[in-house]
Design an enzyme around this catalytic site. Structure first.
Site, PDB file in Angstrom:
ATOM      1  N   PHE A 163      -2.912   6.510   7.645  1.00 20.60           N
ATOM      2  CA  PHE A 163      -2.568   5.186   7.717  1.00 20.60           C
ATOM      3  C   PHE A 163      -3.889   4.473   8.417  1.00 20.60           C
ATOM      4  O   PHE A 163      -4.324   3.403   7.874  1.00 20.60           O
ATOM      5  CB  PHE A 163      -1.318   4.925   8.656  1.00 20.60           C
ATOM      6  N   VAL A 188       0.878  -1.261  -0.148  1.00 26.35           N
ATOM      7  CA  VAL A 188      -0.128  -0.040  -0.107  1.00 26.35           C
ATOM      8  C   VAL A 188       0.804   1.213   0.050  1.00 26.35           C
ATOM      9  O   VAL A 188       1.781   1.469   0.854  1.00 26.35           O
ATOM     10  CB  VAL A 188      -0.980   0.185   1.443  1.00 26.35           C
ATOM     11  N   SER A 220       2.822  -4.304   3.113  1.00 20.59           N
ATOM     12  CA  SER A 220       4.073  -3.228   3.543  1.00 20.59           C
ATOM     13  C   SER A 220       3.076  -2.153   2.953  1.00 20.59           C
ATOM     14  O   SER A 220       2.285  -2.046   2.293  1.00 20.59           O
ATOM     15  CB  SER A 220       4.909  -3.416   2.446  1.00 20.59           C
ATOM     16  N   CYS A 221       3.226  -1.243   4.113  1.00 20.65           N
ATOM     17  CA  CYS A 221       2.562   0.243   3.736  1.00 20.65           C
ATOM     18  C   CYS A 221       3.840   1.529   3.754  1.00 20.65           C
ATOM     19  O   CYS A 221       4.269   1.285   4.851  1.00 20.65           O
ATOM     20  CB  CYS A 221       1.641   0.657   4.819  1.00 20.65           C
ATOM     21  N   VAL A 222       3.871   2.056   2.862  1.00 22.78           N
ATOM     22  CA  VAL A 222       4.947   3.252   2.603  1.00 22.78           C
ATOM     23  C   VAL A 222       4.228   4.731   2.122  1.00 22.78           C
ATOM     24  O   VAL A 222       3.435   4.427   1.446  1.00 22.78           O
ATOM     25  CB  VAL A 222       6.029   2.748   1.682  1.00 22.78           C
TER      26      VAL A 222
END
Length: 126
Positions: A86, A78, A105-107
């Site tokens: 978030f 994401v 993963s969230c960046v």
């Protein structure tokens, strides 16, 4: 290695030189889905939650085009333009990806195509 390109009008057409999704090696790799409405070609109106819902719908449409659903997704990434979003993204995301949830993963990124606030890519097992 054999590659199968997956495409559907139920998800936005690619905005560059890439496929909506490709199957190879027992996996389906979905290109990042921004919140484009496939019917209009425009970004979903509203806040990051509305954009996340549209991005998730686009992912689900690509999975469905290959006879899959969220249960076969093993990994997502994401991308968001503001880490302050978030929690709002998670609230929508968990409506589409339920337990057992895929790895993720969230960046935060500086920018996304067409001014989107969120983009979601996925890998699913065939």
């Amino acid at each position: 290695m054999n590659k199968e390109v997956v495409s559907t009008a139920a998800a936005p057409a690619a905005v560059g030189p890439y496929s909506q999704a490709v199957c190879a090696g027992g996996l389906m790799f979905l290109s990042g889905q921004i919140p484009l409405d496939p019917a209009t070609g425009k970004l979903a109106e509203g806040d990051v939650a509305a954009q996340t819902a549209q991005a998730c719908k686009n992912v689900m449409a690509l999975l469905k085009a290959r006879g899959l659903d969220a249960a076969q997704v093993v990994k997502t990434t994401v991308f968001i333009t503001d880490m302050k979003d978030f929690c709002a993204v998670n609230e929508v995301y968990k409506q589409y990806f339920t337990a057992p949830c895929p790895a993720r993963s969230c960046v935060q990124v500086a920018a996304l195509p067409l001014g989107a606030q969120v983009e979601i890519e996925a890998v699913a097992a065939l």
